[in-house]
Design an enzyme around this catalytic site. Sequence first.
Site, short mmCIF file in Angstrom:
data_model
loop_
_atom_site.label_atom_id
_atom_site.label_comp_id
_atom_site.label_asym_id
_atom_site.label_seq_id
_atom_site.Cartn_x
_atom_site.Cartn_y
_atom_site.Cartn_z
N GLY A 215 0.85 -1.18 0.00
CA GLY A 215 0.00 0.00 0.00
C GLY A 215 0.88 1.23 0.00
O GLY A 215 2.08 1.13 -0.21
N SER A 216 0.30 2.41 0.23
CA SER A 216 1.11 3.62 0.28
C SER A 216 0.23 4.83 0.54
O SER A 216 -0.97 4.81 0.27
CB SER A 216 1.87 3.88 -1.04
N ASN A 217 0.87 5.90 1.01
CA ASN A 217 0.30 7.24 0.99
C ASN A 217 1.19 8.11 0.11
O ASN A 217 2.40 7.91 0.06
CB ASN A 217 0.28 7.88 2.38
N ASN A 482 -4.42 4.70 -1.72
CA ASN A 482 -4.76 3.36 -2.20
C ASN A 482 -6.22 3.15 -2.56
O ASN A 482 -6.58 2.04 -2.95
CB ASN A 482 -4.31 2.27 -1.23
#
Length: 768
Positions: A215-217, A482
Amino acid sequence: MRLCTWWALVLVVLAGSTGLAPVAAGGPPPGGGVLVRRTAYGVPHVLAADHRGLGFGAGYAVAEDNLCLLADIAVTLSAERSRWFGAEARTPDGVGNLDSDLHQQRVNQTGVVERLLARPAPLGPSGQARELVRGYVAGYNRYLAETGVANLPDPACRGAAWVRPLTELDLWRRAHQLATSLDDGFQDALVGAQPPGEAAPAAAGASWRRPEDVGSNAYALGRRATVGGTGMVLANPHLPWVGPYRLYQLHLTIPGELNVSGAAFLGVPMVGIGHNDRLAWTHTASTAAPVALARLTLAPGDPRAYVVDGRVRPMERDDVTVAVRRPDGGLDRVTRTLYRTEHGPLFEDDGELAWTDTTAYAVRDPNATNLRVVDQWLAMAKARDVHGLHATQERLLGVPVYNTLAADADGTAYFGALQVVPHITDELAARCATGPRVGLTILDGSRSDCAWGRDPDAVEPGLLGPARLPVLFRHDHVSNMNNSPWLANPAAPLTGYPAVVGDVGTQRSPRTRLGLDMIADRLTGEDGLGPAGFTLPTLQATTFGNRNLTAEQGRAAVVAMCAADPAPVGSDGTPVDVRAACAALAGWDGRGDLDARGAVLWREFVDRLGRSGVDPWRVPFDPADPTGTPRGFDTARPGVSTAFADTVRAFQTAGVPVDLRLGDFQRHEGVPVHGCASFEGCFNAVSAGTASRPTGVTRGSTFVMAVELTPSGPRARTILIYGQSGDPTSPHHLDQTRLHSAKQWVVGRFTEAEIARDPELVVRRLTP
């Protein structure tokens, strides 16, 4: 004294103390050599005259820090895990060794990587990408030859027979592995697919799963959102802390041609998330379909044949053999027959996607022919602004399964879902989509008119062209946490893209809503961090503020609930004393900081609500207010008090205090790690098991980069939370973990003057 003269003198002094020849200011060492300058926390800055030299320095530096990890990846890519470690063991990312080997050996037998290497660019690698890989392999092998397997510092592979020199094919297989989605949780469903009555051995417990670890921001901020009126980027990838997704920080420079700093996956000779002097970018895991299935109608009486347009076609067979180590050290050979069709290899799980006498499923990965990823990152690193970056993505379409967010020194922010996506338009899906509903697109494989389409602007057939993929340029901000591209900027919702890319008008995750709320509060100055607008310090403070959206929305209501009823009934019908738990939540400030007491209890309560299917929200989701709904906990809803009682009882049964301090629970090799879980609505996402079964940190924030692109050059602050080195004997194994624990960052060193001023600078000259 002029700066360039001062820098030249510094290098002369360094040369005298390290055996280096004098170096021209800002240029590579004489004779085509390579400089590897390490600054604080072991960050290497590689300076070379060409791409091969650059790869050489990068490969040498990576080997110094992570040779065992990269050697282990090479074992995986050679399909030799069962040979060296046994079939019953598992890969670092949790796949059974035998499943991994059978899958990888099948890929290797197809020769797909070799065929792609034989193709001209852009479908095959460019000359510069080939030189980077060639140099990286040579640098790794030079370090291995100089040190010797018996003398490697890392005990994980010191003296190990499975450590060997790398080949260029190893690295291209690595690039292909990182691009393809079939390596992310699909191996067992592929190698376990067998005709009815011929179940695979127990090693293949077939099931399909999307990778939850990835995932990520990301924030990309334009001039209207920043105090300095320029561009800023926040990169915050959430990845596993062990296994093949480990990142490595480095700075790569060819004077006059390339100057990029950031992080790369081990085994990849180019920065994937980073910045140059005028541009910064990052990626987030996309909601676009990573693969698609075809539902096969099997020929009557023959489960190894299928029907297309009324005509029977036999499945193709792949006899795959791997070596398996016995307990006595000897080797056996295991052979399994696997099947494939024009729709891709057969795919089976233990549920609705079973291979029966009448139906089977094949899976196709649009990244199966993507070896463009190295060239894609190289082209992005050389771009001068977001429009140039976007142009490279249109041309190469080499980003595998990620969105891209970027900002430039002119203050323009960019969101682009220009990535590899199967050409499944809404019209095609309406005509051809079939069941069952399992979270993957399934098309009718019995009809040739249900094949993937093609766009003239796509680099190859079967992919959605750039014109169909959502793109947004802004001067305020874009972000992604995401969810789909829809609310990259809530003031300019993205719509009109195919459903295979992502949804529109649906509820956003708590983490997405928190990330958008954090931007809004910073732009109004309502977050308590000072005057409105982003600066580098406020971007850093926002990132590790450790807010928890579900706690902000529901903690007070839950405290009121348990105060009113201190002995709610659990799911077994008996009351539970929750007074201590109620006090812990009442005293908690709702943030995921190390001293938080009540944070672990809240996490497990929210997790239990989700697993029980309890919807606690008082105000439901409203598409007209997607960033503000749902909101508020309604503790009177059925199941809320029961879930709380069961959570408290679980702590009591395990003998774990309900006010367990977060820093005593959430640790990495003994070092406390702040943050909280994504499902709680936490930006700084961390996963570390449960209070009764703590695992240590297994995934979450990894390489965090905050960059401001000022007129005088980039100002960067970074933290590679698990450190540069996987070697426990290295001084750079946990140094950044401790730094992160104190909410401190590494100051980026980008210019030659900044590198020279680092008090921990160590310089080494290498001759390829």
